[in-house]
Design an enzyme around this catalytic site. Structure first.
Site, PDB file in Angstrom:
ATOM      1  N   SER A   1      37.972 -31.779  -0.552  1.00 17.71           N
ATOM      2  CA  SER A   1      37.531 -32.523  -1.685  1.00 17.71           C
ATOM      3  C   SER A   1      38.319 -32.343  -2.876  1.00 17.71           C
ATOM      4  CB  SER A   1      35.900 -32.773  -1.918  1.00 17.71           C
ATOM      5  OG  SER A   1      35.865 -32.955  -3.109  1.00 17.71           O
ATOM      6  N   LYS A   2      38.714 -33.252  -3.770  1.00 14.23           N
ATOM      7  CA  LYS A   2      39.444 -32.865  -4.992  1.00 14.23           C
ATOM      8  C   LYS A   2      38.200 -32.917  -6.068  1.00 14.23           C
ATOM      9  CE  LYS A   2      44.364 -33.961  -4.958  1.00 14.23           C
ATOM     10  NZ  LYS A   2      44.697 -32.908  -4.045  1.00 14.23           N
ATOM     11  N   ARG A   3      37.393 -33.277  -5.872  1.00 10.48           N
ATOM     12  CA  ARG A   3      36.177 -33.338  -6.741  1.00 10.48           C
ATOM     13  C   ARG A   3      35.727 -31.804  -7.294  1.00 10.48           C
ATOM     14  NH1 ARG A   3      31.069 -35.813  -5.155  1.00 10.48           N
ATOM     15  NH2 ARG A   3      32.062 -35.415  -3.268  1.00 10.48           N
ATOM     16  N   GLN A   4      35.750 -31.858  -8.346  1.00  9.85           N
ATOM     17  CA  GLN A   4      35.726 -30.485  -9.232  1.00  9.85           C
ATOM     18  C   GLN A   4      34.546 -30.012  -8.913  1.00  9.85           C
ATOM     19  OE1 GLN A   4      36.229 -30.954 -13.423  1.00  9.85           O
ATOM     20  NE2 GLN A   4      35.207 -29.012 -13.983  1.00  9.85           N
TER      21      GLN A   4
END
Ligand code: GLU
Length: 497
Positions: A274-277
């Site tokens: 995931s790229k979600r922080q």
């Protein structure tokens, strides 16, 4: 000169030569200031660090802030903070200095300007005046025809006069890399070996945006050259840029650094991480109570393995044992269970005093209890603690005045609630007799177990309700240990229901 002396001098010379050769290795970590450090970025910088140390080289920190849309206030400071928390030390760069600065790309614009002018003269780049509307239309047409998105090179062969006229007229332009139209481009990665790309698949990508700001593709190459970087370690997601980067070095007549593309990191289902922080930021793992030792150990195993396949490797061992030969090319799997396992291991390695300090932020108001009490409570959880953030929840029952739990929780197998309450009365009477000064888990255990044994009673039918009465939970450290920590008075108060 006698033979022995000659041999001595020759060996000494060899050693000095080797050392000066080794110390020439220069690598860099070039994060973009997005406000957080992606766990994949931690993996890259760790490999940068370990590789550089293994070569006796220098590691540079360079902030790549050419994508101003992504920039976040204070991000560079945050990066420095989190990198020092994980224990990565740089030899040169932002915040440290060095003779190759500035180490932040937005302060190097005049350097890029000088180089792009040179590249235009060398015919390695060209101005492109296509409007955003034209480019959108071009892309839509390509999509309809199911063609890959690629600039159609409309401005590639404008004459010098045409270019000058357009510039004079104030037309906006970007500068694109002039890539070969045909043939094959061969590049060499230290892990993957030779990789071939077809020229016809490459896009004349943008090097300088219409704002005059360079893209990553340009700034990165210029800086790596200017900073005399010898080895580039970066994620596999950059492999598509690789031939273009090499062609850029060639266009300038520069010697490219050696490249090592680190394998992709996939999630457990084989998908992209995931790229979600919230899921992948190192700062998030810190908040959750992961230790830097665990994160370092975990990341080192994402693309490298030691000779003996050991799983537990702290920074000391990694620095000693890291060798590029142990690096692989197959994608690495991000397995949070393994991270938890490693974190639990490093938590158990902490001295009790260290662990108490580490747990304090998670204990909130309970932190006000005496240090001695906190030590005892935390000691009981050290064995099974996986994340520091769990400590508050796990130990809450040690701090409350009144426990809340449903009566039914006291029941155990065939034991009913009312029978459990009766058994608790027996437990109470047995424990009451233990003198305060002898109140230890051993004496509590003795008092109860010898009674249950003598009467041939079922242990669980007494210890289960005792555990629930003391903790209000189904899972907790052993009831004797809990009772010792709570003390005689509090334990009896809880058992008397
Ligand atoms: N600024 C790039 C990034 O944040 C660095 C890539 C590289 O190391 O070349 O991913």
């Amino acid at each position: 000169m006698n033979t022995y002396y000659r041999f001595f001098v020759a060996t000494l010379l060899r050693m000095t030569k080797k050392r000066s050769f080794m110390s020439k290795v220069r690598t860099r970590f070039g994060p973009s200031p997005t406000g957080f450090l992606h766990i994949g970025g931690l993996r890259t910088v760790l490999f940068d660090f370990l590789f550089t140390k293994s070569q006796g080289g220098k590691l540079i920190l360079r902030i790549e802030d050419t994508d101003q849309k992504r920039e976040v206030e204070g991000a560079a400071e945050k990066l420095i903070d989190i990198l020092s928390w994980v224990g990565i030390k740089f030899d040169e760069g932002l915040d440290i200095g060095g003779k190759y600065g500035p180490y932040i790309q937005s302060q190097r614009l005049d350097i890029y300007k000088k180089h792009i002018e040179e590249l235009l003269k060398l015919n390695g780049a060209y101005q492109c005046f296509c409007t955003p509307e034209r480019l959108t239309k071009m892309r839509e047409d390509q999509q309809k025809k199911k063609l890959p998105p690629k600039y159609d090179r409309a401005c590639r062969d404008l004459s010098e006069d045409e270019v000058n006229k357009k510039i004079k007229a104030g037309e906006k332009f970007v500068i694109r890399q002039k890539l070969p139209l045909e043939g094959e481009i061969k590049v060499y990665d230290k892990l993957k070996g030779e990789i071939k790309f077809k020229a016809k698949d490459l896009d004349d990508h943008v090097l300088i945006k219409s704002s005059g700001i360079p893209t990553y593709q340009f700034a990165n190459v210029v800086d790596d050259h200017e900073m005399e970087i010898t080895h580039v370690l970066r994620g596999d997601e950059w492999i598509a840029s690789f031939p273009k980067n090499i062609l850029l070095y060639e266009a300038f007549g520069w010697k490219p650094p050696k490249f090592i593309h680190l394998p992709l990191v996939l999630d457990k289902n084989g998908g992209k991480l995931s790229k979600r922080q919230g899921d992948v930021a190192v700062e998030y793992f810190r908040e959750k109570g992961y230790l830097p030792e665990a994160l370092i150990n975990f990341c080192a195993l994402l693309g490298w393995h030691p000779k003996n396949d050991d799983e537990i490797l702290n920074m000391d061992r990694l620095t000693k044992e890291f060798n590029i030969k142990g690096m692989g090319i197959s994608p690495a799997i991000f397995d949070t269970e393994k991270l938890d396992y490693l974190n639990g291991y490093y938590i158990r390695q902490k001295s009790l005093d260290e662990l108490v300090e580490l747990c304090k932020p998670y204990l909130k108001k309970n932190i006000k209890k005496s240090k001695e009490y906190l030590r005892k409570v935390i000691a009981l959880e050290q064995e099974r603690l996986k994340k520091l953030s769990e400590i508050g929840e796990l130990t809450e029952f040690f701090f409350v005045d009144k426990l809340e739990y449903p009566d039914e929780m006291l029941a155990w197998k065939k034991l009913t609630v009312s029978a459990a309450k009766k058994n608790l009365k027996t437990v109470y009477e047995l424990l009451e007799k233990i003198p305060e000064k002898n109140w230890t888990n051993d004496s509590i255990e003795d008092a109860l177990m010898s009674y249950l044994k003598a009467k041939e009673l079922k242990v669980g039918e007494y210890l289960w309700p005792m555990r629930v009465a003391l903790t209000g939970r189904k899972a907790s450290p052993g009831p004797f240990d809990v009772a010792e920590v709570l003390g005689k008075e509090e334990s009896l108060k809880r058992i008397k229901i």
